[in-house]
Design a protein around this motif. Sequence first.
Motif, PDB file in Angstrom:
ATOM      1  N   PHE A 144       0.815  -1.219   0.000  1.00 41.37           N
ATOM      2  CA  PHE A 144       0.000   0.000   0.000  1.00 41.37           C
ATOM      3  C   PHE A 144       0.845   1.263   0.000  1.00 41.37           C
ATOM      4  N   CYS A 145       2.044   1.200   0.581  1.00 42.33           N
ATOM      5  CA  CYS A 145       2.942   2.363   0.504  1.00 42.33           C
ATOM      6  C   CYS A 145       3.315   2.642  -0.947  1.00 42.33           C
ATOM      7  N   LYS A 161       0.272   4.121  -2.787  1.00 40.73           N
ATOM      8  CA  LYS A 161       0.073   5.534  -2.450  1.00 40.73           C
ATOM      9  C   LYS A 161       1.091   6.416  -3.151  1.00 40.73           C
ATOM     10  N   SER A 176      -0.016   6.731  -6.799  1.00 41.53           N
ATOM     11  CA  SER A 176      -1.477   6.790  -6.910  1.00 41.53           C
ATOM     12  C   SER A 176      -1.957   7.507  -8.167  1.00 41.53           C
ATOM     13  N   SER A 202      -4.461   0.057   9.234  1.00 37.11           N
ATOM     14  CA  SER A 202      -3.932   1.046   8.294  1.00 37.11           C
ATOM     15  C   SER A 202      -4.048   0.561   6.858  1.00 37.11           C
ATOM     16  N   CYS A 203      -3.789  -0.716   6.648  1.00 35.98           N
ATOM     17  CA  CYS A 203      -3.892  -1.282   5.297  1.00 35.98           C
ATOM     18  C   CYS A 203      -5.332  -1.243   4.801  1.00 35.98           C
ATOM     19  N   SER A 237      -6.213   2.330   3.969  1.00 34.65           N
ATOM     20  CA  SER A 237      -5.534   2.731   2.736  1.00 34.65           C
ATOM     21  C   SER A 237      -6.232   2.156   1.518  1.00 34.65           C
ATOM     22  N   ARG A 268      -9.545   4.008   0.917  1.00 34.56           N
ATOM     23  CA  ARG A 268      -9.340   5.374   0.404  1.00 34.56           C
ATOM     24  C   ARG A 268      -9.018   5.372  -1.076  1.00 34.56           C
ATOM     25  N   GLN A 269      -8.357   4.321  -1.546  1.00 34.75           N
ATOM     26  CA  GLN A 269      -7.975   4.246  -2.956  1.00 34.75           C
ATOM     27  C   GLN A 269      -9.117   3.801  -3.853  1.00 34.75           C
TER      28      GLN A 269
END
Length: 783
Positions: free
Chosen positions: A576-577, A580, A583, A634-635, A638, A641-642
Amino acid sequence: MVVGEISSKARRTNDLVVQSVCTCYLLKLNLKLVMTLPSCLFISSCSVYMKSFCITLTLASVIIFEITRGHACLAVSLQLLHGDIEQIRREYTSMFTHGVSITRKLGFSNIIMPGEMRNDLYITVERGEFEKGGKSVARNVEVTMHVVDSSGQILKDFISFGSGEPPASEYHSFVLYHNNGPRWAELLKLPIPVDKFRGAHIRCEFRHCSTKEKGEKKLFGFSFVPLMQENGRTLPDGTHELIVHKCEENTNLQDSGRYLKLPFSKGLFLGNNSQAVKTTKESFWITSFLCSTKLTQNGDMLDLLKWRTHPDKIAGCLSKLKEIDGSEIVKFLQDTLDTLFGILDENSQKYGSKVFDCLVHIINLLQDSKFHHFKPVMDTYIESHFAGALAYRDLIKVLKWHIDRVTEVELHEHIQEVLKAQEYIFKYIVQSRRLFSIATGGQNEEEFRCCIQELLMSVRFFLSQESKGASALSQLQAVFLSSFPSVYSELLKLFDVREVANLVHDALGSLPTVMHGDDSLQAVKLQSIGKTVESHLYTNPDSRYILLPVVLHHLHMHLQEQKDLIMCARILSNIFCLIKKNSSEKSVLEEIDVIVNSLLDILLRTILEITSRPQPSGSAMRLQFQDVTGEFVSCLLSLLRQMTDRHYQQLLDSFNTKDDLRDFLLQIFTVFRILIRPEMFPKDWTVMRLVANNVIITTVLYLSDALRKNFLNENFDYKIWDSYFFLAVIFINQLCLQLEMFTPSKKKKVLEKYGDMRVTMGCEIFSMWQNLGNNNCANCLKV
């Protein structure tokens, strides 16, 4: 006598440094001595791969005064400088404008780089045992040392007394008054070139010094020691007891051919020697230590390095390589590797397998912590010195042969060593192929690709083998997987990124999906997936899209079994980092599709599972539990949100039945209720709470349509509507959303970025309540 006192003091403290300092005192009072200190005080080692230290010794003041014992005193000021010697030269140029001496380490530095040349022989004049020689009192013995070549000529300027001192052609010891058993313990360095080493010898002459005789000192004997044997081996390190041969005239020493036939060492002296030896009662001891990158004291190593001289001994030399001490191999690493690839070029058909085994042995030797710092030397050799343009053919052939025989039990131990060395084997393969392509303009490219494809087909078959529980096969698979990701960057030097991604995808995809096997193998498998995600191959969007499905497949299996959750969370975080970070790329939308379809459901279940577990009592375990929960949360945030409208629509359309959709909605509403618990985040994590709430309300707005379309009227489901409204109400009542409690500036910032999320959720509650119609009675919903 002052000199004698200082020399004795020097011996007890540190031979190399203090003697140099004492010499500086006697000759140059303002001389500075600079030495590099890697690990041991007063020893220098210049290496571009090691952060070293420099120390500057300045003779600030020298005070000699008489005390009870009459000792001299020396005061020294110290300054510690950081960096290697070249850095010190740049940053402290003024220091090098005066008399500065660089002192090398007595012995090898921690890293010996290819091309580094050194051939220093250190001789310590230890002691002697002499007879009175017909005198009533003991002798006053002085030792004179020369280095003599094969023709009997004295080699000039090859004796060094200390750093900064000019070289000399002879050495004279100090004299101890009336002492037949003197102990000198003086260290000398003989920087003799390699080409002058063969045939050279050290000759020590013994003279009696008398205060009555003002003429030439009287010679009474000599000792000698050859520096190299006939077979090429150098003088062994250690202490040598030399024979003192009687001699009373200097003319007897002019013809070295006469005395070189005599025995020189008590250990080698034979009683039936045909040469006349006048006496063996007197002895002279020296200690030798050779620091050379070209000469060796090991016969097996010498035979290997000189393989062209005796081609009939090549097979035996290769077999004995594993018996040679590792420190000797790394000392001659470049020469040894050149020898191996020279033999391979000479006759690959006959020696290919043996050379491969020797190469594997050397590579694995560098895995040892004792020699781990020599890996940069191997890397430099491959990049700058390796010249085996044809070696790749034999390396691929033998490596494939080993992998094809993993099921043969008697070869497991050897194959394990081969698999451990695969990273550097591939480095040699790739560099060899690059050299061949440069030399031939890219000939046989298709043949090379086919060879690599066949090799990786063998790898896929090997990895696809299933074993029940811990077994030799599972150990081999674990060994292979632990270093397989290091091969990606090598393959990228020759193949397109998509080609490499497909090769890796097929290899990782061949791993068995059974999770009840060897637990250690499952852990290594996941670690290999993690290294893949962290590799350069995965950062490229084209290759990432190819690798993502197989990565998610293995993650899904581990999450489903609730195994290795910490590693799973780490891999997901890295995924996910990267999403992002990129993105804005179009490919990210497609990656989100794949992740949603593969992991969203299992990610929700994992969060429900780990948050419902009782927390362990130990503080360390509790911290671990909290950390992994936070990473999974958090994952999830994330990922949500995407997601865009299209992603939500595809997600809702992917459920085959309403029961599946119902289970999903209940699951995600439950997870959301967990996320807004007060204890989920620390009290001062206001921003994180706002981000989580923004994701929650956005997702709820998307899912509201699914509720209206699928669970109203005749399809009304009390449980799911109750869960929805319960979530909505506790969402509005959160303390972190009560903007009236914020300062004006903080309230303004929150409204500008998120608005009042209570109002948004309240409007949604009202709209959904109106949609319920007759089902919104108090008996149906107790909100």
